[in-house]
Design an enzyme around this catalytic site. Structure first.
Site, mmCIF file in Angstrom:
data_model
loop_
_atom_site.group_PDB
_atom_site.id
_atom_site.type_symbol
_atom_site.label_atom_id
_atom_site.label_comp_id
_atom_site.label_asym_id
_atom_site.label_seq_id
_atom_site.Cartn_x
_atom_site.Cartn_y
_atom_site.Cartn_z
ATOM 1 N N ASN A 177 0.811 -1.221 0.000
ATOM 2 C CA ASN A 177 0.000 0.000 0.000
ATOM 3 C C ASN A 177 0.845 1.273 0.000
ATOM 4 O O ASN A 177 0.398 2.322 -0.438
ATOM 5 C CB ASN A 177 -0.950 0.018 1.199
ATOM 6 C CG ASN A 177 -0.282 -0.380 2.481
ATOM 7 O OD1 ASN A 177 0.285 -1.469 2.589
ATOM 8 N ND2 ASN A 177 -0.317 0.498 3.467
ATOM 9 N N CYS A 196 -0.127 7.421 12.034
ATOM 10 C CA CYS A 196 -0.147 8.557 12.943
ATOM 11 C C CYS A 196 -0.732 8.089 14.269
ATOM 12 O O CYS A 196 -1.924 7.891 14.383
ATOM 13 C CB CYS A 196 -0.983 9.678 12.345
ATOM 14 S SG CYS A 196 -0.933 11.168 13.318
HETATM 15 N N1 PLP Z 1 -4.556 -4.261 3.556
HETATM 16 C C1 PLP Z 1 -4.003 -3.294 2.804
HETATM 17 C C2 PLP Z 1 -2.826 -3.620 1.931
HETATM 18 C C3 PLP Z 1 -4.527 -1.997 2.828
HETATM 19 O O1 PLP Z 1 -3.967 -1.050 2.094
HETATM 20 C C4 PLP Z 1 -5.635 -1.733 3.677
HETATM 21 C C5 PLP Z 1 -6.164 -0.369 3.784
HETATM 22 O O2 PLP Z 1 -5.454 0.605 3.687
HETATM 23 C C6 PLP Z 1 -6.181 -2.789 4.426
HETATM 24 C C7 PLP Z 1 -5.604 -4.032 4.335
HETATM 25 C C8 PLP Z 1 -7.371 -2.576 5.307
HETATM 26 O O3 PLP Z 1 -8.486 -2.294 4.508
HETATM 27 P P1 PLP Z 1 -9.861 -1.814 5.168
HETATM 28 O O4 PLP Z 1 -9.515 -0.629 6.008
HETATM 29 O O5 PLP Z 1 -10.706 -1.483 4.003
HETATM 30 O O6 PLP Z 1 -10.374 -2.923 5.975
#
Ligand code: PLP
Length: 392
Positions: free
Chosen positions: A153, A324
């Site tokens: 991410n 954060c």
């Molecule tokens: N996994 C990854 C790689 C993510 O980028 C995110 C959210 O930023 C999540 C899991 C969690 O997703 P959610 O907040 O939609 O449950």
């Protein structure tokens, strides 16, 4: 108020117009409970869910019965990790994951460690890649699960899913993949890549928030995952709670509108952004040499705090990629695992584009960032030292 240029699409995305339109009837007119099958409204809502399930299954090239709707990736991650640990403990307590996973994975694994799990966290190289030989070597007789994300991410780095799933198949090891950032930006063909479990969240690909899905492959020896949320027996007892019909319809509409052309446009815009910002001194891109998501660029502006750049660009929606916690900005665990210094991690901004991004917006963003970086560096004693060659 000046319009915001939104470049924080890995955090969340704008709902596409046609997605809204498909969701609206299930918010306004058909508000029935999809489990109320005694009346037409309920049956219609139920049919909408099953159509959505088929649409999602078709997008992933899997079977509809392998799809379970839930509230999103965090829930799926919690369900799989705790469920697998609970059911496979008699075989072993060893789980393998990676240092650069999302906090939803790392925090859940931490809880499992308190409960007796033994977790190996694989190292990554400077590009964020794992070593596949090291992965193979870390698999033990008591290993019950491998958990590796599809795409990071923060940097957009994509792991080689086919090779990883092949290793798991050869070792008869279950493979769970957090594909939250990958799906919607790439096609994932689950008939081609034999991953056992996959999770996704609709709000990452222009669908609504609070809805996601978990894919669990049907195998001759069924995968045992205990439900996390029990109650009214929805999703064949696997995930209880009244169906959010509009959200489910929105998820299916959003995933069905995936287009390679859109992704190519996003990749082109990202190229413009990177080319322009690399003109600045002491700027580099994390995981630049790796296979990356088309929309993501984590850029380090050395010797200035990312938070300062962002607060000086109030009309740009960006992210530092770092958590954060209670007002303190921790340097990103992802960048630190890649061997990036704490200072460079704190000087990194994540730009994440979408098909709504335009060339004009990218030009404006580049011009704002360039001015702010130059201004902040002109005022910075650390920058003067760097320029004088007194620090690296
Ligand atoms: N996994 C990854 C790689 C993510 O980028 C995110 C959210 O930023 C999540 C899991 C969690 O997703 P959610 O907040 O939609 O449950």
């Amino acid at each position: 108020m000046k319009e915001i240029i939104y470049l924080d699409n890995n955090a969340s995305t704008k709902i596409k117009e046609h997605v809204w339109e498909e969701m609206l009837p299930y918010l306004k007119d058909n508000y029935a409970n999809a489990s109320s099958l005694y009346h037409r409204m309920g049956r219609e809502a139920n049919a909408a869910i099953e159509t959505s399930r088929k649409q999602l299954a078709s997008a992933l090239n899997c079977q509809p019965k392998e799809i379970f709707f839930n509230s999103g990736a965090t829930e799926a991650i919690n369900t799989v990790l705790t469920g697998i640990f609970k059911n496979y403990q008699n075989k072993g307590k060893h789980i393998i994951s990676v240092k650069t996973e999302h906090k939803a994975v790392l925090e859940t694994l931490k809880q499992l460690e308190y409960a007796g799990a033994e977790v190996s966290y694989l190292d990554v190289d400077a590009q964020g890649a794992i070593n596949l030989e090291a992965l193979e070597k870390s698999i033990r007789a008591d290993t019950i699960l491998l958990c590796v994300m599809a795409a990071n991410n923060e940097t957009g780095m994509i792991h080689p899913l086919k090779e990883i799933s092949q290793i798991c198949q050869n070792k008869a090891l279950l493979f769970f993949c957090d594909a939250t950032q990958y799906i919607g930006k790439n096609k994932l063909d689950l008939a081609d890549i034999p991953i056992d479990m996959v999770c996704l969240s609709a709000h990452k690909f222009h669908g609504p928030k609070g809805i996601g899905a978990l894919f669990i492959r049907r195998k001759s020896k069924p995968i045992q995952v205990t439900p996390l949320i029990i109650g009214g027996g929805q999703e064949h007892g696997f995930r209880a709670g009244t169906y959010p019909v509009a959200n489910i319809v929105g998820l299916a509409a959003a995933i069905s509108s995936f287009s390679f052309e859109e992704q190519e446009k996003v990749r082109y815009l990202r190229g413009l952004l990177e080319k322009s910002l690399l003109q600045l001194d002491a700027v580099y891109i994390h995981a630049h040499q790796s296979n990356r998501l088309s929309n993501t660029s984590a850029i380090c502006f050395r010797h200035i705090l990312a938070s300062e750049i962002m607060s000086n660009c109030p009309t740009l929606a960006l992210s530092s990629g770092s958590a954060c916690v209670s007002g303190m900005r921790d340097p990103s665990h992802v960048l630190l695992a890649m061997g990036v210094s704490e200072a460079d991690a704190k000087s990194t901004i994540r730009f994440s584009l979408s098909s709504f991004s335009t060339e004009k917006e990218i030009q404006l963003a580049v011009s704002m960032i360039t001015k702010v970086v130059q201004k902040l560096r002109d005022q910075s004693p650390i920058w003067q030292l760097f320029q004088a060659g007194l620090i690296t």
